[in-house]
Scaffold this motif. Structure first.
Motif, mmCIF file in Angstrom:
data_model
loop_
_atom_site.group_PDB
_atom_site.id
_atom_site.type_symbol
_atom_site.label_atom_id
_atom_site.label_comp_id
_atom_site.label_asym_id
_atom_site.label_seq_id
_atom_site.Cartn_x
_atom_site.Cartn_y
_atom_site.Cartn_z
ATOM 1 N N ASN A 63 -9.189 1.762 -6.932
ATOM 2 C CA ASN A 63 -8.047 1.325 -6.134
ATOM 3 C C ASN A 63 -7.333 0.156 -6.802
ATOM 4 O O ASN A 63 -7.509 -0.995 -6.406
ATOM 5 C CB ASN A 63 -8.498 0.913 -4.718
ATOM 6 C CG ASN A 63 -9.050 2.084 -3.937
ATOM 7 O OD1 ASN A 63 -8.363 3.088 -3.773
ATOM 8 N ND2 ASN A 63 -10.283 1.944 -3.459
ATOM 9 N N ASN A 94 -5.449 4.185 -13.094
ATOM 10 C CA ASN A 94 -5.987 4.921 -11.936
ATOM 11 C C ASN A 94 -7.311 5.593 -12.237
ATOM 12 O O ASN A 94 -8.137 5.775 -11.336
ATOM 13 C CB ASN A 94 -4.967 5.972 -11.475
ATOM 14 C CG ASN A 94 -3.827 5.366 -10.677
ATOM 15 O OD1 ASN A 94 -4.044 4.470 -9.855
ATOM 16 N ND2 ASN A 94 -2.606 5.834 -10.909
ATOM 17 N N LEU A 136 4.966 1.828 0.433
ATOM 18 C CA LEU A 136 5.718 2.468 -0.648
ATOM 19 C C LEU A 136 6.474 3.697 -0.143
ATOM 20 O O LEU A 136 7.623 3.931 -0.517
ATOM 21 C CB LEU A 136 4.778 2.862 -1.784
ATOM 22 C CG LEU A 136 4.196 1.714 -2.620
ATOM 23 C CD1 LEU A 136 3.163 2.247 -3.601
ATOM 24 C CD2 LEU A 136 5.309 0.984 -3.376
ATOM 25 N N ASN A 137 5.813 4.485 0.712
ATOM 26 C CA ASN A 137 6.474 5.666 1.285
ATOM 27 C C ASN A 137 7.641 5.270 2.183
ATOM 28 O O ASN A 137 8.670 5.950 2.217
ATOM 29 C CB ASN A 137 5.467 6.504 2.080
ATOM 30 C CG ASN A 137 4.501 7.241 1.163
ATOM 31 O OD1 ASN A 137 4.848 7.599 0.031
ATOM 32 N ND2 ASN A 137 3.280 7.460 1.630
ATOM 33 N N ASP A 181 0.833 -1.209 0.000
ATOM 34 C CA ASP A 181 0.000 0.000 0.000
ATOM 35 C C ASP A 181 0.863 1.252 0.000
ATOM 36 O O ASP A 181 2.099 1.194 -0.034
ATOM 37 C CB ASP A 181 -0.948 -0.015 1.200
ATOM 38 C CG ASP A 181 -0.208 -0.232 2.519
ATOM 39 O OD1 ASP A 181 1.031 -0.042 2.531
ATOM 40 O OD2 ASP A 181 -0.849 -0.606 3.519
ATOM 41 N N GLU A 182 0.189 2.396 0.038
ATOM 42 C CA GLU A 182 0.891 3.688 -0.016
ATOM 43 C C GLU A 182 1.843 3.855 1.146
ATOM 44 O O GLU A 182 2.936 4.396 0.996
ATOM 45 C CB GLU A 182 -0.135 4.812 0.050
ATOM 46 C CG GLU A 182 -0.447 5.659 -1.135
ATOM 47 C CD GLU A 182 0.514 5.720 -2.292
ATOM 48 O OE1 GLU A 182 1.552 6.398 -2.182
ATOM 49 O OE2 GLU A 182 0.239 5.145 -3.320
ATOM 50 N N LYS A 183 1.432 3.356 2.320
ATOM 51 C CA LYS A 183 2.274 3.483 3.509
ATOM 52 C C LYS A 183 3.599 2.744 3.307
ATOM 53 O O LYS A 183 4.675 3.291 3.585
ATOM 54 C CB LYS A 183 1.534 2.918 4.720
ATOM 55 C CG LYS A 183 2.342 2.995 6.010
ATOM 56 C CD LYS A 183 1.580 2.373 7.176
ATOM 57 C CE LYS A 183 2.448 2.377 8.435
ATOM 58 N NZ LYS A 183 1.764 1.700 9.572
#
Length: 831
Positions: A646, A641, A486-487, A482-484
């Motif tokens: 999602n 996207n 990836l960051n 998820d984005e978390k």
């Protein structure tokens, strides 16, 4: 007149002449010795290098074979058994895969059956250890520590039981297996070997392309393309079947010519070394041969005298060279490799030796001595007594001499090279040949390094994958990257780039222009049932034939474009007007599909449609998310996207600030281990691949370093010998220069400048002709497709070394000349 047999007298004179002129004799013997040493060492250690390279390939393949065929009918098996050119063949059958275990819901392991030939003989060179027995009962498996770890069964051993849910064409089943044996080594270690009884009830057969693998080893190790094509044609392969030769067998003829080219260049180095020394030695001894003729020796006897001398020189030099080569090859190189720490965990260094190397070395060097001595011998024969008594080395100087421009010492150095252009060219060519062989071997060995192996076309340091998408039930697919996460990857110290790849499930509705054509080809290539049996279902329920829409970034597109036959227009791709299809090994040509339209719908909402123009086809499997029947469609990530809310990230590529940075990789792995979904991740690591290749190579690179060391030594000795002989033949000229006022400092400076000019000439030949030959030989043996790249640091170091040697050696030789006495004494001594 009665004919006298003076051969015995000539032989005694030859021995006495060599004994009395020890310095010249030693110089000639050293030339032959070094040439013999060069050829013997390069052939012996080179054979060892290629033997170890073959062992590396066996390990990387996981078994010893020359070709692999996908799917094998009984008739084809019979043809292979009756083929006299086939040494052995081993069958392997894919028998299913592990769906889940109590410890891991997304294991990445399969079931494989191997016949006795493959397991006992072909795999044996790639195994490190085995304990227990190969499975015989349906509920027995042969495991590796890695396969057990993948399924969460760490710590179990032979005799223990494990529970697994697996899938075969017969369906899904849960069973308790007994570990009948364990092994470790090289090859596919994320697999459990099962019994023949299990394979027979799995629903698979060797005739199926999706399961059967026939591994073939041929008697001959060199096959022409015509022989390979004839063998393939003799098997009458079906459309679905494929037969691939391993890279080293498929390109065996090309590799052979590349190796022969390298050997010929090495032999040329040896020839130049011997010829150069003998030419200089005879040229400096012409007066002696002339004096012999004044006392009645005939030209023919002079010739026989030189032949006898060459036989003695050749005999001693060849014997010494073989002894030295044997010592270096069999003792010093292994000791050096071990002292460098290269052989740790790589096994014993076994130098390959064949009697043919011994005889070829003697034959070639003997022939080279004979050929190299012919011109100097004829030069001695044809020189009359009167000419010999007044002989001076040929200078090629003009009768009139104009004052030149530029610094006088540079002019004198340049004129010295021009006096005997042939000799100067031979010296340069000799050094350039040695440097070119060094360049060639360094480039070849550099290309074989473990760091040159890549597991993905983008050359990423790590690729993290979401294993939940392998589940057949789409509801079990989860967004674990998820984005978390990836960051966190992006913020990790040492990470330079993060490239997520997203996808969503789609359907491709039936239509006659494209999807129908694609599905027909797909069924002919991969399916055992005819397309006609399922065409109606596909028309009515396309959702039963799912595929995926993959979104890639601009960077991914740039990398992918480099691999396409026809690169796509980036602007149209970004706008969502065009797409790229994964060809999936189908036989479509670009011209058949480019420009056609493909329509897809969202899997969960068939009213949501998009249509794209097909702009390219790729065989790159990096972007395969789901193995569907319709094509995998690659578009811009912006398109995906906007198509769904999602989309799922199914893999992420990571590049580090510094390649092969273990600390950065450790931080990435720590992030994955701390995740609640740790068991659902898998990854490919460039560092782990490098370590695996290093282990497979054993001491191959160490032996390669040995070859380079030998070539560097020979190149150094070549120039030293040539320079010593050259300056010795010019001692009167140098002494005369001193007598007319040239200081020792000016002479040394002039000799340094001469050396620089020789080095510059050698560089020029190497950078032009040498580099071209290196590239040709490299491409001949480059079966791994590694891009041509010259190891700049090593080559610059070699070129700098040659420049230093070319400047220092003449000065040292001149200092030795000065010690012989005053200028007058040196001139008088020569006269």
């Amino acid at each position: 007149m009665l004919r006298n047999n003076n051969r015995a007298v000539v032989t005694r004179m030859a021995r006495r002449s060599l004994t009395n002129n020890k310095r010249r004799s030693i110089t000639m013997i050293l030339a032959v010795l070094l040439s013999t040493f060069l050829l013997f060492s390069v052939l012996t250690v080179g054979a060892t290098f290629f033997k170890m390279q073959r062992l590396q390939n066996i390990r990387l393949h996981g078994a010893q074979y020359d070709a692999i065929m996908y799917g094998a009918t009984e008739e084809q098996l019979k043809l292979c058994r009756e083929n006299p050119d086939i040494v052995r063949m081993g069958a392997v059958g894919v028998a299913g895969y592990v769906e889940e275990t109590p410890q891991d819901k997304t294991p990445n392991a399969g079931f494989i059956w191997a016949d006795s030939d493959y397991w006992n003989e072909m795999m044996e060179p790639a195994r490190e250890w085995v304990k227990g027995d190969y499975p015989k009962a349906e509920n027995e498996v042969m495991a590796t520590p890695k396969a057990l770890k993948e399924c969460g069964f760490e710590g179990v051993d032979v005799g223990d039981t494990i529970q697994m849910k697996y899938t075969t064409p017969s369906g899904s089943e849960e069973r308790t297996f007994t570990i009948s044996g364990m092994w470790d080594g090289f090859g596919d270690k994320k697999a459990f070997f099962v019994s023949e009884a299990f394979y027979k009830q799995s629903g698979y057969s060797l005739a199926e392309v999706s399961s059967g693998r026939l591994h073939i080893e041929f008697k001959q190790k060199i096959m022409t393309q015509a022989e390979q094509d004839a063998f393939i044609n003799s098997l009458n392969l079906g459309k679905q079947q494929r037969l691939f030769f391993t890279a080293d067998m498929g390109l065996s003829v090309q590799i052979l010519f590349g190796i022969l080219g390298l050997v010929l260049i090495t032999c040329f180095c040896a020839y130049l070394l011997i010829y150069n020394i003998m030419y200089l030695t005879v040229a400096g001894n012409i007066r002696y041969y002339g004096l012999l003729q004044t006392v009645g020796m005939t030209c023919r006897q002079v010739y026989h005298l030189m032949v006898e001398q060459m036989l003695l020189v050749g005999g001693v030099g060849i014997s010494g060279g073989i002894i030295l080569g044997y010592t270096v090859s069999f003792f010093l190189i292994p000791i050096t490799v071990r002292s460098l720490g290269i052989s740790k965990e790589a096994g014993k260094i076994e130098i390959a030796f064949h009697p043919a190397v011994f005889f070829l070395t003697i034959l070639f060097i003997g022939f080279t001595v004979f050929i190299a001595s012919q011109k100097p011998a004829k030069m001695a024969m044809r020189c009359s007594p009167v000419e010999a008594l007044g002989y001076r080395p040929k200078t090629g100087a003009k009768k009139s001499h104009k004052t030149g421009k530029g610094k006088i010492l540079w002019r004198m150095a340049g004129e010295q090279l021009r006096k005997d252009k042939k000799k100067a060219f031979i010296v340069m060519l000799s050094m350039a040949a040695s440097l070119s062989v060094f360049l060639c071997m360094t480039t070849l060995i550099h290309s074989q390094g473990a760091r040159e192996f890549n597991y993905n076309y983008m050359d990423l340091d790590m690729v993290v994958k979401n294993d939940t998408i392998k589940k057949e039930d789409l509801s079990e697919h989860r967004q674990i990257i998820d984005e978390k996460l990836l960051n966190e990857f992006k913020k990790t110290k040492g990470v330079k780039e993060v490239h997520p790849v997203i996808y969503t499930e789609i359907t491709v509705p039936w239509e006659p222009e494209f999807s129908d054509k694609w599905m027909r080809e797909f069924y002919e290539m991969w399916m055992t049932i005819p397309y006609e049996d399922e065409i109606e279902e596909y028309k009515d329920h396309p959702e039963n034939f799912g595929s995926c829409l993959v979104g890639i970034s601009r960077t991914d597109l740039e990398n992918l474009n480099e691999t396409l036959e026809t690169p796509v227009d980036a602007k149209a791709f970004e706008k969502g007007e065009t797409c790229i299809l994964v060809r999936n090994d189908l036989s479509f040509k670009e011209k058949e599909l480019l420009g056609k339209k493909v329509t897809c719908t969202e899997y969960a909402d068939m009213e949501n449609k998009r249509t794209f123009e097909i702009a390219g086809l790729t065989d790159e499997t990096y972007y395969n998310a789901l193995n569907g029947y319709p094509p995998t469609i690659i578009v811009s990530e912006k398109v995906v996207n906007t198509f769904v809310e999602n989309p799922c990230v199914f893999k992420v590529g990571i590049r580090y600030d510094e390649e092969y940075d273990e600390d950065t990789e450790g931080r990435i792995l720590e992030l994955l281990q701390q995740s609640p979904d740790a068991k659902d991740f898998s990854y490919d690591s460039k560092i782990e691949l490098m370590e695996y290749v290093k282990k497979a190579q054993g001491n191959m690179m160490g032996v390669g370093i040995g070859i380079i060391a030998i070539l560097a030594l020979i190149g150094f000795m070549n120039y030293v010998n040539t320079t010593v002989g050259s300056i010795q033949s010019r001692q009167v000229e140098i002494s005369v220069m001193e007598s007319i006022g040239m200081t020792g400092k000016q002479l040394r400076k002039m000799l340094v400048m001469e050396g620089m000019l020789y080095a510059g000439g050698a560089w020029g030949i190497t950078i032009t002709i040498g580099l071209a030959v290196t590239y040709k030989i490299y491409q001949s043996v480059n079966y791994q497709g590694v891009p041509f790249e010259v190891p700049i640091i090593s080559v610059l170091a070699a070129m700098l070394s040659i420049a230093i040697i070319c400047m220092i050696v003449p000065v040292l030789v001149y200092r030795n000349l000065e010690k012989k006495g005053a200028v007058v004494e040196r001139i008088k001594g020569f006269e």
